[in-house]
Design a protein around this motif. Structure first.
Motif, PDB file in Angstrom:
ATOM      1  N   PRO A  21       0.824  -1.208   0.000  1.00  0.00           N
ATOM      2  CA  PRO A  21       0.000   0.000   0.000  1.00  0.00           C
ATOM      3  C   PRO A  21       0.864   1.266   0.000  1.00  0.00           C
ATOM      4  CG  PRO A  21      -0.717  -1.548   1.692  1.00  0.00           C
ATOM      5  CD  PRO A  21       0.610  -2.021   1.210  1.00  0.00           C
ATOM      6  N   HIS A  22       0.421   2.279  -0.720  1.00  0.00           N
ATOM      7  CA  HIS A  22       1.051   3.596  -0.731  1.00  0.00           C
ATOM      8  C   HIS A  22       0.056   4.631  -0.219  1.00  0.00           C
ATOM      9  CE1 HIS A  22       4.201   1.618  -2.900  1.00  0.00           C
ATOM     10  NE2 HIS A  22       4.799   2.731  -3.295  1.00  0.00           N
ATOM     11  N   ASP A  23       0.557   5.835   0.027  1.00  0.00           N
ATOM     12  CA  ASP A  23      -0.283   6.891   0.569  1.00  0.00           C
ATOM     13  C   ASP A  23      -1.074   7.645  -0.499  1.00  0.00           C
ATOM     14  OD1 ASP A  23       0.608   6.312   3.125  1.00  0.00           O
ATOM     15  OD2 ASP A  23       2.277   7.737   3.001  1.00  0.00           O
ATOM     16  N   ASP A  24      -0.707   7.429  -1.772  1.00  0.00           N
ATOM     17  CA  ASP A  24      -1.376   8.156  -2.846  1.00  0.00           C
ATOM     18  C   ASP A  24      -1.202   7.354  -4.129  1.00  0.00           C
ATOM     19  OD1 ASP A  24      -2.699  10.190  -4.258  1.00  0.00           O
ATOM     20  OD2 ASP A  24      -1.632  11.787  -3.187  1.00  0.00           O
ATOM     21  N   TRP A  25      -1.724   7.882  -5.239  1.00  0.00           N
ATOM     22  CA  TRP A  25      -1.597   7.215  -6.527  1.00  0.00           C
ATOM     23  C   TRP A  25      -0.129   6.948  -6.865  1.00  0.00           C
ATOM     24  CZ3 TRP A  25      -5.126  10.544 -10.250  1.00  0.00           C
ATOM     25  CH2 TRP A  25      -6.454  10.456  -9.817  1.00  0.00           C
ATOM     26  N   ILE A  26       0.126   5.802  -7.486  1.00  0.00           N
ATOM     27  CA  ILE A  26       1.462   5.482  -8.001  1.00  0.00           C
ATOM     28  C   ILE A  26       1.488   5.835  -9.480  1.00  0.00           C
ATOM     29  CG2 ILE A  26       3.141   3.653  -8.419  1.00  0.00           C
ATOM     30  CD1 ILE A  26       1.934   2.194  -5.986  1.00  0.00           C
ATOM     31  N   ALA A  27       2.343   6.789  -9.842  1.00  0.00           N
ATOM     32  CA  ALA A  27       2.391   7.276 -11.225  1.00  0.00           C
ATOM     33  C   ALA A  27       3.466   6.606 -12.052  1.00  0.00           C
ATOM     34  CB  ALA A  27       2.614   8.792 -11.239  1.00  0.00           C
ATOM     35  N   SER A  46       3.585  -3.028 -11.115  1.00  0.00           N
ATOM     36  CA  SER A  46       2.635  -2.035 -11.617  1.00  0.00           C
ATOM     37  C   SER A  46       2.038  -1.247 -10.468  1.00  0.00           C
ATOM     38  CB  SER A  46       1.519  -2.721 -12.420  1.00  0.00           C
ATOM     39  OG  SER A  46       0.861  -3.684 -11.611  1.00  0.00           O
ATOM     40  N   GLY A  47       1.427  -0.111 -10.818  1.00  0.00           N
ATOM     41  CA  GLY A  47       0.759   0.713  -9.822  1.00  0.00           C
ATOM     42  C   GLY A  47      -0.153   1.712 -10.491  1.00  0.00           C
ATOM     43  N   GLY A  48      -1.042   2.308  -9.685  1.00  0.00           N
ATOM     44  CA  GLY A  48      -1.981   3.261 -10.250  1.00  0.00           C
ATOM     45  C   GLY A  48      -2.850   3.902  -9.196  1.00  0.00           C
ATOM     46  N   GLU A  49      -4.112   4.113  -9.551  1.00  0.00           N
ATOM     47  CA  GLU A  49      -5.021   4.856  -8.684  1.00  0.00           C
ATOM     48  C   GLU A  49      -5.487   4.068  -7.463  1.00  0.00           C
ATOM     49  OE1 GLU A  49      -7.008   7.910 -11.964  1.00  0.00           O
ATOM     50  OE2 GLU A  49      -8.240   6.357 -11.038  1.00  0.00           O
ATOM     51  N   ASP A  50      -5.209   2.768  -7.424  1.00  0.00           N
ATOM     52  CA  ASP A  50      -5.587   2.011  -6.232  1.00  0.00           C
ATOM     53  C   ASP A  50      -4.558   2.176  -5.112  1.00  0.00           C
ATOM     54  OD1 ASP A  50      -3.512   0.515  -7.237  1.00  0.00           O
ATOM     55  OD2 ASP A  50      -4.515  -1.419  -7.004  1.00  0.00           O
ATOM     56  N   CYS A  51      -3.518   3.015  -5.352  1.00  0.00           N
ATOM     57  CA  CYS A  51      -2.517   3.338  -4.322  1.00  0.00           C
ATOM     58  C   CYS A  51      -1.793   2.083  -3.816  1.00  0.00           C
ATOM     59  CB  CYS A  51      -3.151   4.074  -3.139  1.00  0.00           C
ATOM     60  SG  CYS A  51      -4.093   5.546  -3.599  1.00  0.00           S
ATOM     61  N   THR A  52      -1.588   1.127  -4.704  1.00  0.00           N
ATOM     62  CA  THR A  52      -0.965  -0.134  -4.322  1.00  0.00           C
ATOM     63  C   THR A  52       0.070  -0.538  -5.360  1.00  0.00           C
ATOM     64  OG1 THR A  52      -3.007  -0.857  -3.230  1.00  0.00           O
ATOM     65  CG2 THR A  52      -1.388  -2.558  -3.750  1.00  0.00           C
ATOM     66  N   LEU A  53       1.252  -0.905  -4.884  1.00  0.00           N
ATOM     67  CA  LEU A  53       2.287  -1.476  -5.741  1.00  0.00           C
ATOM     68  C   LEU A  53       2.041  -2.972  -5.834  1.00  0.00           C
ATOM     69  CD1 LEU A  53       5.040  -1.139  -7.267  1.00  0.00           C
ATOM     70  CD2 LEU A  53       6.141  -1.674  -5.081  1.00  0.00           C
ATOM     71  N   HIS A  54       1.878  -3.477  -7.059  1.00  0.00           N
ATOM     72  CA  HIS A  54       1.634  -4.896  -7.292  1.00  0.00           C
ATOM     73  C   HIS A  54       2.920  -5.537  -7.822  1.00  0.00           C
ATOM     74  CE1 HIS A  54      -2.830  -4.603  -6.936  1.00  0.00           C
ATOM     75  NE2 HIS A  54      -2.591  -3.354  -7.316  1.00  0.00           N
ATOM     76  N   ILE A  55       3.325  -6.635  -7.196  1.00  0.00           N
ATOM     77  CA  ILE A  55       4.548  -7.343  -7.575  1.00  0.00           C
ATOM     78  C   ILE A  55       4.164  -8.751  -8.018  1.00  0.00           C
ATOM     79  CG2 ILE A  55       6.835  -8.097  -6.822  1.00  0.00           C
ATOM     80  CD1 ILE A  55       6.631  -5.982  -4.581  1.00  0.00           C
ATOM     81  N   ARG A  56       4.582  -9.117  -9.226  1.00  0.00           N
ATOM     82  CA  ARG A  56       4.224 -10.424  -9.776  1.00  0.00           C
ATOM     83  C   ARG A  56       5.442 -11.059 -10.446  1.00  0.00           C
ATOM     84  NH1 ARG A  56      -0.137  -6.961 -11.175  1.00  0.00           N
ATOM     85  NH2 ARG A  56      -2.111  -7.615 -10.226  1.00  0.00           N
ATOM     86  N   SER A  57       5.442 -12.374 -10.502  1.00  0.00           N
ATOM     87  CA  SER A  57       6.387 -13.078 -11.355  1.00  0.00           C
ATOM     88  C   SER A  57       5.694 -13.342 -12.687  1.00  0.00           C
ATOM     89  CB  SER A  57       6.839 -14.397 -10.722  1.00  0.00           C
ATOM     90  OG  SER A  57       5.756 -15.302 -10.613  1.00  0.00           O
ATOM     91  N   CYS A  58       6.450 -13.267 -13.762  1.00  0.00           N
ATOM     92  CA  CYS A  58       5.888 -13.520 -15.084  1.00  0.00           C
ATOM     93  C   CYS A  58       7.035 -13.949 -15.988  1.00  0.00           C
ATOM     94  CB  CYS A  58       5.195 -12.278 -15.626  1.00  0.00           C
ATOM     95  SG  CYS A  58       4.235 -12.574 -17.131  1.00  0.00           S
ATOM     96  N   ALA A  59       7.256 -15.259 -16.076  1.00  0.00           N
ATOM     97  CA  ALA A  59       8.408 -15.780 -16.812  1.00  0.00           C
ATOM     98  C   ALA A  59       8.005 -17.018 -17.605  1.00  0.00           C
ATOM     99  CB  ALA A  59       9.536 -16.114 -15.850  1.00  0.00           C
TER     100      ALA A  59
END
Length: 417
Positions: free
Chosen positions: A102-108, A404-417
């Motif tokens: 979680p972040h305090d504001d939008w992640i740009a 990824s990140g955006g207006e949900d104020c959350t940094l999403h971390i995924r594996s994709c290989a």
């Protein structure tokens, strides 16, 4: 398919560019009813790994096979007497969630470099996380939302970190989380950052319609970065004590007639620079002379752009749901190689996989991220990022990690290989 058709067979010749998975190139007789799963079983049998199978995708004439061999032969008016060359490659698995922060504001803006994940946030803070989603650095010197971040490796293979903001400045950060240099000169918000592989030149794009180049780690007095680090505050006697040293741009690239939203360096040939923006153009520049060597009409505003090192191709993201793929090495009118309708609405960000010349991820205002194989010309996977109406603003795919990140104020971390 009727009984007779299901008994038909065709000779296929398997080949792959992934040498560790190579099998015999002798033609193999197989039922025409086979699809991807059945073909994958045959390849694993030829590899001697039927008990620990590796999933594969299959391609004919450069296009992903999504139907049976029978359907492909019929659609392309081919006979079962033909020997069909079939390329195969390890399947990219669906993105797998590893964590959220979680972040305090939008992640740009987000970026990846080595073991570091970097986020730029509308609260004006740059944050650095490790891949266990633990916060390791907090950088706070901007006076407005952070809208661009760049983490890269220098010639000494040390991490270097830059950020750009609505405050119209770019900051280069010290390892102790203080601002090392502030780059000033833009008259609009910073939208994107890029660097040459040697990391000695930084490029920035801005709402002011320009691209600027900056010599990093070198002061206006000609000092190298080690000298400046030890004497930055004392250089001229004109800076107030404790102030961050400032730098002006080395060069400015003029020509766009609207906001420039993306900038990229051709890492195969760092003398070539690309920029794109809301004037519907993709421009090619000679980085040394700032000469605009060619332009491409994109038909719609460009929101994001990325250069693929494995393929040399460029991809651009647009407001009409489209992702366009370009080969600007060609001198003919067919530089636009592909247009894909992602059906995502406004595509805000995209990123090539650095492990594949064909795979890219794109983020959009419909709260989704899609993983695309350009040979399929369609998404392989769709990830619902957030609640409906919560826009995804930035994504980055590097070394098997998708963030990824955006207006949900959350940094999403995924594996994709």
């Amino acid at each position: 398919m009727d009984g007779a058709a299901s008994l038909q067979q065709v000779q296929i010749r398997f080949f792959t560019k992934q040498e560790q998975y190579a099998v015999t190139d002798a033609p193999t007789l197989v039922p025409v009813s086979l699809k991807r799963y059945g073909l994958s079983e045959i390849v694993n049998h030829l590899l001697g790994t039927p008990d620990t199978p590796t999933p594969f995708e299959f391609f004919i004439d450069g296009k992903l096979l999504r139907v049976s061999l029978a359907d492909y032969l019929r659609e392309n008016d081919l006979s079962t007497e033909n020997v069909v060359d079939v390329e195969y490659a390890v399947t990219v698995r669906p993105p797998s969630d590893l964590g959220t922060v979680p972040h305090d504001d939008w992640i740009a803006a987000v970026d990846l470099a080595g073991d570091a994940i970097v986020s730029g946030c509308y609260d004006g803070v740059v944050r650095v996380f490790n891949k266990s989603a633990e916060l390791v650095r907090t950088l706070n010197s901007h006076e407005g939302p952070v809208t661009a971040v760049l983490a890269s490796a220098s010639v000494e293979n040390a991490a270097r970190l830059f950020s750009g903001s609505h405050d119209q400045t770019i900051i280069e950060w010290n390892s102790d989380d203080t601002a090392k240099l502030k780059y000033i000169g833009h008259e609009g918000s910073i939208t994107a950052l890029a660097a040459s592989a040697a990391d000695r030149v930084l490029y920035s794009a801005s709402w002011d319609g320009t691209v600027k180049a900056w010599k990093t780690g070198v002061s206006e007095d000609g000092m190298d970065e080690d000298e400046e680090a030890s004497a930055a505050i004392e250089l001229s006697g004109k800076r107030r004590k404790g102030a961050t040293p400032t730098k002006a741009a080395a060069t400015t690239f003029l020509g766009h007639t609207g906001a420039v939203m993306a900038v990229a360096v051709d890492q195969r040939n760092p003398s070539v620079l690309y920029s794109a923006g809301w004037d519907h153009t993709l421009r090619v520049w000679d980085a040394a002379s700032t000469i605009n060597t060619s332009n491409q009409n994109c038909n719609k505003p460009v929101n994001s752009m990325d250069h693929s090192v494995p393929s040399g191709l460029l991809a651009t993201a647009h407001s009409d749901s489209a992702v366009r793929v370009w080969d600007l090495r060609t001198k003919d009118a067919a530089a636009m190689k592909l247009t894909m309708n992602t059906k995502q609405g406004w595509v805000s960000s995209l990123s090539w996989s650095d492990n594949s010349p064909f795979m890219l991820a794109c983020a959009a205002y419909d709260a989704t991220i899609k993983v695309i194989d350009i040979r399929a010309q369609a998404p392989l996977y769709t990830v619902k990022e957030a609640a409906e109406g919560s826009k995804v603003l930035s994504c980055k795919w590097r070394n098997g990690w998708l963030v990824s990140g955006g207006e949900d104020c959350t940094l999403h971390i995924r594996s994709c290989a």
